[in-house]
Scaffold this motif. Structure first.
Motif, mmCIF file in Angstrom:
data_model
loop_
_atom_site.group_PDB
_atom_site.id
_atom_site.type_symbol
_atom_site.label_atom_id
_atom_site.label_comp_id
_atom_site.label_asym_id
_atom_site.label_seq_id
_atom_site.Cartn_x
_atom_site.Cartn_y
_atom_site.Cartn_z
ATOM 1 N N SER A 82 -6.920 8.565 3.316
ATOM 2 C CA SER A 82 -6.795 7.128 3.573
ATOM 3 C C SER A 82 -7.108 6.293 2.335
ATOM 4 C CB SER A 82 -7.714 6.723 4.730
ATOM 5 O OG SER A 82 -9.061 7.061 4.432
ATOM 6 N N ASN A 83 -7.981 6.787 1.483
ATOM 7 C CA ASN A 83 -8.270 6.053 0.248
ATOM 8 C C ASN A 83 -7.022 5.963 -0.630
ATOM 9 O OD1 ASN A 83 -10.958 5.576 0.870
ATOM 10 N ND2 ASN A 83 -11.660 7.473 -0.089
ATOM 11 N N THR A 84 -6.306 7.075 -0.718
ATOM 12 C CA THR A 84 -5.061 7.086 -1.493
ATOM 13 C C THR A 84 -4.023 6.173 -0.839
ATOM 14 O OG1 THR A 84 -5.514 9.391 -2.054
ATOM 15 C CG2 THR A 84 -3.315 8.560 -2.542
ATOM 16 N N ARG A 90 0.675 7.507 -14.429
ATOM 17 C CA ARG A 90 0.611 6.652 -15.614
ATOM 18 C C ARG A 90 0.427 5.176 -15.255
ATOM 19 N NH1 ARG A 90 4.949 10.092 -17.329
ATOM 20 N NH2 ARG A 90 6.491 8.435 -17.014
ATOM 21 N N VAL A 91 0.692 4.825 -13.994
ATOM 22 C CA VAL A 91 0.605 3.412 -13.608
ATOM 23 C C VAL A 91 -0.426 3.159 -12.511
ATOM 24 C CG1 VAL A 91 2.971 2.923 -14.302
ATOM 25 C CG2 VAL A 91 2.520 3.668 -11.959
ATOM 26 N N LEU A 92 -0.894 4.208 -11.855
ATOM 27 C CA LEU A 92 -1.877 4.062 -10.786
ATOM 28 C C LEU A 92 -3.038 5.040 -11.018
ATOM 29 C CD1 LEU A 92 0.446 3.980 -7.610
ATOM 30 C CD2 LEU A 92 -0.595 2.019 -8.770
ATOM 31 N N PRO A 93 -4.206 4.771 -10.438
ATOM 32 C CA PRO A 93 -5.345 5.695 -10.568
ATOM 33 C C PRO A 93 -5.211 6.886 -9.622
ATOM 34 C CG PRO A 93 -5.979 3.816 -9.235
ATOM 35 C CD PRO A 93 -4.581 3.531 -9.716
ATOM 36 N N VAL A 94 -4.177 7.691 -9.848
ATOM 37 C CA VAL A 94 -3.891 8.846 -8.990
ATOM 38 C C VAL A 94 -3.527 10.047 -9.850
ATOM 39 C CG1 VAL A 94 -3.062 7.378 -7.097
ATOM 40 C CG2 VAL A 94 -1.424 8.300 -8.765
ATOM 41 N N SER A 120 -6.045 10.062 -4.877
ATOM 42 C CA SER A 120 -6.743 9.012 -5.617
ATOM 43 C C SER A 120 -7.656 9.661 -6.653
ATOM 44 C CB SER A 120 -7.526 8.115 -4.680
ATOM 45 O OG SER A 120 -8.466 8.872 -3.951
ATOM 46 N N MET A 121 -7.767 9.022 -7.793
ATOM 47 C CA MET A 121 -8.565 9.561 -8.891
ATOM 48 C C MET A 121 -10.049 9.462 -8.555
ATOM 49 S SD MET A 121 -8.046 10.989 -11.826
ATOM 50 C CE MET A 121 -6.485 10.367 -12.452
ATOM 51 N N PRO A 122 -10.776 10.584 -8.575
ATOM 52 C CA PRO A 122 -12.219 10.539 -8.310
ATOM 53 C C PRO A 122 -12.974 10.003 -9.530
ATOM 54 C CG PRO A 122 -11.547 12.765 -8.854
ATOM 55 C CD PRO A 122 -10.288 11.937 -8.826
ATOM 56 N N LEU A 123 -14.261 9.813 -9.342
ATOM 57 C CA LEU A 123 -15.066 9.318 -10.455
ATOM 58 C C LEU A 123 -15.062 10.312 -11.596
ATOM 59 C CD1 LEU A 123 -18.104 7.777 -8.524
ATOM 60 C CD2 LEU A 123 -16.139 6.613 -9.554
ATOM 61 N N GLN A 124 -15.072 11.617 -11.250
ATOM 62 C CA GLN A 124 -15.000 12.663 -12.248
ATOM 63 C C GLN A 124 -13.673 13.382 -12.087
ATOM 64 O OE1 GLN A 124 -17.150 13.265 -14.685
ATOM 65 N NE2 GLN A 124 -18.492 11.600 -13.999
ATOM 66 N N PRO A 131 0.849 -1.187 0.000
ATOM 67 C CA PRO A 131 0.000 0.000 0.000
ATOM 68 C C PRO A 131 0.890 1.244 0.000
ATOM 69 C CG PRO A 131 0.000 -1.041 2.161
ATOM 70 C CD PRO A 131 0.719 -1.982 1.235
ATOM 71 N N LEU A 132 0.399 2.312 -0.582
ATOM 72 C CA LEU A 132 1.214 3.534 -0.654
ATOM 73 C C LEU A 132 1.635 4.016 0.731
ATOM 74 C CD1 LEU A 132 -0.506 5.566 -3.513
ATOM 75 C CD2 LEU A 132 1.805 4.602 -3.516
ATOM 76 N N SER A 133 0.827 3.759 1.741
ATOM 77 C CA SER A 133 1.193 4.170 3.102
ATOM 78 C C SER A 133 2.482 3.498 3.559
ATOM 79 C CB SER A 133 0.067 3.842 4.077
ATOM 80 O OG SER A 133 -0.235 2.444 4.030
#
Length: 339
Positions: free
Chosen positions: A288-290, A313-317, A331-335, A267-269
């Protein structure tokens, strides 16, 4: 204009003066006039500043020596280029004598009582891995951005890991235990091979061969954990005792010795402390989501900065910066966020 080359007598005089000022400025009865006179002496020549800073380093590692109640002055700013002036081992001898006078005891008594070291070394590794040999014959490999000091006392060998990571192959000597201070904890051995990783107040010890004692609170008489080969201990400031676990056969903790950073689906943490060790400005997590997003891969320790910029480019961030200018992983939101 020809630069004046100092004679042996002139160099000795500067060393003696630096020792004198180190003792006086740490004394409770040091006056304002003395401090002003010291500053004039300090600024008169770059070598004065360099020798005084060398004295302060050695005074600092002599942790068993009693200190006066009044706070010691902050070290003056660096002047000139220290590399121009080789540090004489006379420096250590004069400081030992100075400290002994402050006790007051003869210098040889300070050594016999284990108060004064007879050897001091300081090592740093900046942009390259580095292997060094300590005064006692111990081999140390330093990771990028690492720094340590070594002092040899009559009944103990002491290392202070100031930052970074080091792999030790300790020369066996049952009469002189080898102690590593890392953050608030201590690691003690008589002869073994082990790795110490430190970032801020977090420390991890991996044992390869022999045995070690680890404590998280600096006192090797209480809450001591004993490691056998293939085990590791982790602690941070405030921990009652280290957390001990068994390492796997494919443990990648020593990959840095070949210039690699291995992130094994973490995990990134957990990954960020390993990443931030190689960065001048730490990367932060937005929430915490990130922190729960996982990352894996093998990376070049010299290119960790590029790893951070490539994360989107490799993670949803996506990356932002906080008010201090530090990169922040979100973390990448839905929008997608609006510009």
């Amino acid at each position: 204009m020809t630069e004046h080359t100092l004679s042996e007598a002139e160099y000795d005089a500067i060393t003696d003066a630096a020792a004198h000022w180190c003792m006086r400025l740490h004394a409770s009865d040091c006056t304002g006039e003395e401090r002003q006179a010291f500053q004039q002496w300090h600024d008169a020549h770059p070598l004065h500043a360099f020798e005084y800073e060398a004295m302060l380093e050695i005074w600092d590692v002599a942790g068993d020596l009693p200190h006066p109640q009044s706070p010691a002055p902050a070290p003056p700013p660096s002047v000139g280029t220290p590399g121009k002036y080789p540090r004489s081992w006379r420096t250590l001898g004069v400081v030992a004598a100075t400290c002994a006078l402050a006790l007051p005891l003869a210098a040889y008594t300070g050594w016999n009582l284990g108060w004064v070291p007879n050897a001091y070394q300081h090592f740093e590794a900046t942009d390259n891995l580095r292997q060094v040999t300590l005064n006692d014959g111990t081999l140390v490999e330093l990771n990028l951005g690492s720094e340590l000091t070594y002092t040899h006392y009559r009944d103990e060998r002491r290392v202070t890991l100031k930052k970074g990571e080091a792999f030790f192959t300790v020369r066996h000597d049952i009469t002189q235990p080898f102690t590593v201070k890392a953050a608030e904890g201590r690691i003690r051995v008589t002869g073994t091979r082990f790795n110490v990783w430190m970032y801020e107040d977090k420390v991890r010890v991996n044992l390869i061969e022999g045995s070690v004692q680890v404590t998280s609170q600096g006192d090797l008489t209480h809450n001591v954990s004993y490691l056998r080969p293939g085990m590791q201990a982790s602690y941070r400031q405030g921990d009652f005792a280290p957390q001990v676990s068994q390492t796997s056969a494919n443990d990648s903790a020593l990959a840095w010795r070949t210039g690699k950073l291995v992130l094994d689906d973490l995990p990134l943490s957990d990954a960020l402390p390993l990443i931030n060790r190689y960065l001048s400005a730490p990367v932060m997590l937005a929430d915490s989501n990130t922190a729960a997003i996982r990352i894996g891969g093998v990376y070049d320790t010299r290119q960790v900065k590029n790893l951070v910029t490539s994360l989107p480019r490799v993670l949803p961030v996506y990356l932002t910066r906080n008010q201090d200018g530090n990169p922040v992983i979100n973390s990448m939101p839905l929008q997608p966020p609006k510009s």
